[in-house]
Scaffold this motif. Structure first.
Motif, mmCIF file in Angstrom:
data_model
loop_
_atom_site.group_PDB
_atom_site.id
_atom_site.type_symbol
_atom_site.label_atom_id
_atom_site.label_comp_id
_atom_site.label_asym_id
_atom_site.label_seq_id
_atom_site.Cartn_x
_atom_site.Cartn_y
_atom_site.Cartn_z
ATOM 1 N N LYS A 183 0.834 -1.199 0.000
ATOM 2 C CA LYS A 183 0.000 0.000 0.000
ATOM 3 C C LYS A 183 0.875 1.258 0.000
ATOM 4 O O LYS A 183 0.599 2.230 -0.714
ATOM 5 C CB LYS A 183 -0.925 -0.005 1.213
ATOM 6 C CG LYS A 183 -1.918 1.149 1.253
ATOM 7 C CD LYS A 183 -2.837 1.044 2.464
ATOM 8 C CE LYS A 183 -3.813 2.226 2.525
ATOM 9 N NZ LYS A 183 -4.680 2.144 3.737
ATOM 10 N N ILE A 184 1.936 1.234 0.786
ATOM 11 C CA ILE A 184 2.876 2.367 0.814
ATOM 12 C C ILE A 184 3.573 2.517 -0.527
ATOM 13 O O ILE A 184 3.702 3.622 -1.071
ATOM 14 C CB ILE A 184 3.911 2.185 1.942
ATOM 15 C CG1 ILE A 184 3.228 2.205 3.310
ATOM 16 C CG2 ILE A 184 4.971 3.294 1.871
ATOM 17 C CD1 ILE A 184 4.159 1.851 4.460
ATOM 18 N N ILE A 185 4.020 1.400 -1.083
ATOM 19 C CA ILE A 185 4.724 1.442 -2.365
ATOM 20 C C ILE A 185 3.803 1.960 -3.469
ATOM 21 O O ILE A 185 4.225 2.733 -4.340
ATOM 22 C CB ILE A 185 5.283 0.046 -2.707
ATOM 23 C CG1 ILE A 185 6.398 -0.314 -1.727
ATOM 24 C CG2 ILE A 185 5.803 -0.003 -4.142
ATOM 25 C CD1 ILE A 185 6.865 -1.744 -1.801
ATOM 26 N N SER A 186 2.542 1.587 -3.439
ATOM 27 C CA SER A 186 1.582 2.093 -4.428
ATOM 28 C C SER A 186 1.434 3.599 -4.320
ATOM 29 O O SER A 186 1.347 4.307 -5.333
ATOM 30 C CB SER A 186 0.216 1.418 -4.234
ATOM 31 O OG SER A 186 0.294 0.038 -4.521
ATOM 32 N N LYS A 187 1.421 4.114 -3.087
ATOM 33 C CA LYS A 187 1.345 5.571 -2.895
ATOM 34 C C LYS A 187 2.631 6.237 -3.395
ATOM 35 O O LYS A 187 2.589 7.337 -3.974
ATOM 36 C CB LYS A 187 1.104 5.882 -1.428
ATOM 37 C CG LYS A 187 1.051 7.370 -1.091
ATOM 38 C CD LYS A 187 -0.022 8.121 -1.867
ATOM 39 C CE LYS A 187 -1.422 7.745 -1.409
ATOM 40 N NZ LYS A 187 -2.455 8.632 -2.007
ATOM 41 N N MET A 188 3.761 5.570 -3.202
ATOM 42 C CA MET A 188 5.025 6.103 -3.733
ATOM 43 C C MET A 188 4.969 6.214 -5.249
ATOM 44 O O MET A 188 5.384 7.231 -5.827
ATOM 45 C CB MET A 188 6.191 5.193 -3.330
ATOM 46 C CG MET A 188 6.563 5.229 -1.873
ATOM 47 S SD MET A 188 7.893 4.037 -1.525
ATOM 48 C CE MET A 188 8.210 4.398 0.201
ATOM 49 N N ARG A 189 4.470 5.182 -5.898
ATOM 50 C CA ARG A 189 4.365 5.211 -7.361
ATOM 51 C C ARG A 189 3.515 6.403 -7.805
ATOM 52 O O ARG A 189 3.857 7.109 -8.766
ATOM 53 C CB ARG A 189 3.756 3.909 -7.864
ATOM 54 C CG ARG A 189 4.565 2.656 -7.580
ATOM 55 C CD ARG A 189 3.927 1.431 -8.256
ATOM 56 N NE ARG A 189 4.400 0.176 -7.697
ATOM 57 C CZ ARG A 189 5.541 -0.417 -8.008
ATOM 58 N NH1 ARG A 189 6.353 0.142 -8.883
ATOM 59 N NH2 ARG A 189 5.878 -1.580 -7.461
ATOM 60 N N ALA A 249 4.604 9.782 1.281
ATOM 61 C CA ALA A 249 3.815 8.666 0.756
ATOM 62 C C ALA A 249 3.541 7.645 1.854
ATOM 63 O O ALA A 249 2.423 7.124 1.970
ATOM 64 C CB ALA A 249 4.554 8.011 -0.401
ATOM 65 N N SER A 250 4.548 7.353 2.662
ATOM 66 C CA SER A 250 4.362 6.392 3.750
ATOM 67 C C SER A 250 3.324 6.884 4.745
ATOM 68 O O SER A 250 2.415 6.141 5.140
ATOM 69 C CB SER A 250 5.697 6.152 4.467
ATOM 70 O OG SER A 250 5.539 5.253 5.546
ATOM 71 N N LEU A 251 3.429 8.139 5.137
ATOM 72 C CA LEU A 251 2.483 8.699 6.106
ATOM 73 C C LEU A 251 1.063 8.712 5.551
ATOM 74 O O LEU A 251 0.097 8.387 6.254
ATOM 75 C CB LEU A 251 2.922 10.107 6.496
ATOM 76 C CG LEU A 251 4.203 10.195 7.350
ATOM 77 C CD1 LEU A 251 4.722 11.621 7.398
ATOM 78 C CD2 LEU A 251 3.941 9.664 8.753
ATOM 79 N N GLU A 252 0.923 9.080 4.282
ATOM 80 C CA GLU A 252 -0.405 9.132 3.665
ATOM 81 C C GLU A 252 -1.025 7.745 3.536
ATOM 82 O O GLU A 252 -2.260 7.611 3.523
ATOM 83 C CB GLU A 252 -0.320 9.804 2.286
ATOM 84 C CG GLU A 252 -0.020 11.297 2.356
ATOM 85 C CD GLU A 252 0.193 11.910 0.980
ATOM 86 O OE1 GLU A 252 -0.241 11.294 -0.022
ATOM 87 O OE2 GLU A 252 0.798 12.996 0.900
ATOM 88 N N ALA A 253 -0.180 6.710 3.470
ATOM 89 C CA ALA A 253 -0.677 5.340 3.344
ATOM 90 C C ALA A 253 -0.786 4.642 4.695
ATOM 91 O O ALA A 253 -1.021 3.432 4.751
ATOM 92 C CB ALA A 253 0.233 4.541 2.415
ATOM 93 N N GLY A 254 -0.585 5.385 5.782
ATOM 94 C CA GLY A 254 -0.719 4.799 7.114
ATOM 95 C C GLY A 254 0.554 4.192 7.662
ATOM 96 O O GLY A 254 0.525 3.488 8.674
ATOM 97 N N GLY A 255 1.692 4.450 7.015
ATOM 98 C CA GLY A 255 2.969 3.922 7.472
ATOM 99 C C GLY A 255 3.711 4.919 8.339
ATOM 100 O O GLY A 255 3.237 6.041 8.589
#
Length: 461
Positions: A57-63, A177-183
């Protein structure tokens, strides 16, 4: 978005990140390397217990964020380093966003039989220390972090000082991206002012079990000599061999396209040509007449030698990653905008041929026959075992060349960038570990194998 709007964004970001001021508000950026490592260690405790779905989920937000910021980071990279060109750097960022492997690269091997069940799983190293170059500053940071996170790691970067603003922008984006995805925050960290000293702290720190160096031979040697496990992505000088069976016109197009991509900054790019005598003139004619190559006289070659090398024989950094037109202007030659490469014929010992220049200068070495061409290509690659290219329709010759070169990458009948999934199959990376043998690194590279065995149980066949 217009060019003026992009320029305004870049100027705003650069103003925020002036190194004489504060980087407060930029995620993952600290004044001290020990603090950066400590913060990354805290984040890794969270990352390592995350499910694969959470990491993905984090990686998808990074993309998503890389795609949105591709042009901004491309412009920042060119503005800060003076290297490459915006259009090709945009393509590289989009390639990272679309094709960098994520958690699908983390797999499990299983054996089941009469004596039970055994699993081999990929586990994280922990906090990885990474050194990144100025040639691909944001691309390397982005690609490495995605793969390292997929494997359950966090990372601390010591970026090249000439590209620190671009690198910090990329690191901040990844943490957002991590923070926005809950990481967690600080999945990627760095220091405001990277130096040899901060690099030394990172290499010696007890909480850094794995080092990844992307750069020249000096930095790779330092990492591999520090007593820790290291992944080294060093220099190359990839030759492109063309024999008489090749589609000569296509070979000219592919080679020049590969050589000029981002002004020859990629380490895999064609740096010189070795052409069999019977087709050498034809190849060069296509290069000059159809592919925007400028045929340099001996006088211009001498001026280029005096310009692209310093008095001590090192590369002039002001020339690295510059366009053919800009390089020719430095030696007093004005050419039209369609000139994108400089070419000439010379011996393999010619300074502009034997040295990895990272500039769109493409010397051509004439070989008596295929066997002579292979011998000269092996010599020109200098044992880096990095990359090589060949244009031939003879499978036996391609096989012979591949064995002789023994490189991490071999491209056959295409431009060099096809090896990174751009017009070819496969995934991209900006850390090609030819020296330490990992080849094209991905998420799986940044993991350690662990075997778990249950004896005489859980086999229900």
């Amino acid at each position: 978005m217009t060019e003026n709007q992009i320029k305004s964004i870049v100027e705003e970001v650069m103003a925020k990140m002036q190194l004489s001021g504060s980087t407060s508000g930029m995620h993952g950026v600290f004044s001290d390397m020990n603090t950066a490592i400590a913060k990354a260690k805290e984040a890794q405790k969270i990352v390592r217990v995350m499910s694969m779905d959470q990491r993905e989920k984090i990686i998808s937000k990074m993309r998503e964020k890389i795609r949105e910021n591709a042009e901004t980071m491309a412009r920042m990279g060119v503005d800060e380093t003076g290297m490459g060109n915006v259009g090709d750097k945009i393509l590289k960022h989009l390639l990272v966003a679309e094709k960098t492997p994520g958690t699908e690269d983390i797999t499990t091997t299983a054996w089941s039989g009469d004596r039970g069940l055994t699993l081999v799983e990929m586990g994280p190293f922990g906090v990885i220390g990474a050194i990144t170059p100025c040639t691909n500053p944001s691309e390397t940071v982005l690609c490495n972090t995605m793969g390292m996170l997929a494997g359950g790691n966090t990372v601390v970067f010591n970026p090249h000082p000439q590209a620190i603003k671009t690198s910090i922008y990329a690191i901040n984006l990844l943490n957002e991206a991590s923070l926005e995805a809950g990481g967690p925050d600080n999945i990627a960290c760095t220091v405001e002012k990277p130096t040899l000293d901060t690099s030394g702290v990172m290499m010696k720190h007890p909480d850094i079990p794995l080092l990844v160096a992307t750069g020249g031979p000096g930095v790779v040697t330092a990492v591999l000599s520090c007593g820790k496990r290291g992944i080294g992505a060093g220099a190359g000088n990839p030759p492109a061999l063309v024999d008489e069976t090749a589609d000569i016109r296509k070979a000219a197009e592919d080679i020049v396209n590969g050589c000029t991509f981002d002004n020859n900054l990629p380490c895999i790019a064609e740096k010189e040509i070795v052409a069999v005598d019977s087709i050498c003139d034809e190849l060069m004619r296509y290069m000059v007449e159809e592919q925007g190559c400028y045929l340099a006289s001996r006088e211009v070659q001498d001026k280029l030698i005096a310009t692209v090398f310093t008095e001590k024989g090192a590369l002039n950094r002001k020339c690295v990653g510059r366009s053919a037109k800009a390089l020719l202007a430095m030696v007093g030659v004005e050419v039209p905008d369609n000139i994108r490469c400089i070419t000439f014929e010379g011996p393999k010992e010619h300074p502009l041929i034997t040295t990895e220049l990272m500039m769109p200068i493409l010397g051509v070495v004439r070989a008596k026959n295929f066997e002579d061409a292979v011998e000269q290509a092996v010599w020109l690659e200098h044992g880096n075992r990095h990359s090589a290219h060949i244009h031939s329709k003879n499978v036996d010759r391609i096989t012979e060349y591949a064995r002789a070169m023994d490189t991490a990458i071999l491209v056959k009948n295409g431009p060099s960038y096809a090896a990174l999934g751009f017009g070819g199959e496969g995934f991209p990376t900006f850390t090609i570990a030819s020296r330490t043998g990992e080849g094209l690194t991905s998420a799986a590279t940044f993991t350690k194998r662990r075997r778990c065995t249950m004896s005489d149980s859980l086999c229900i066949r």
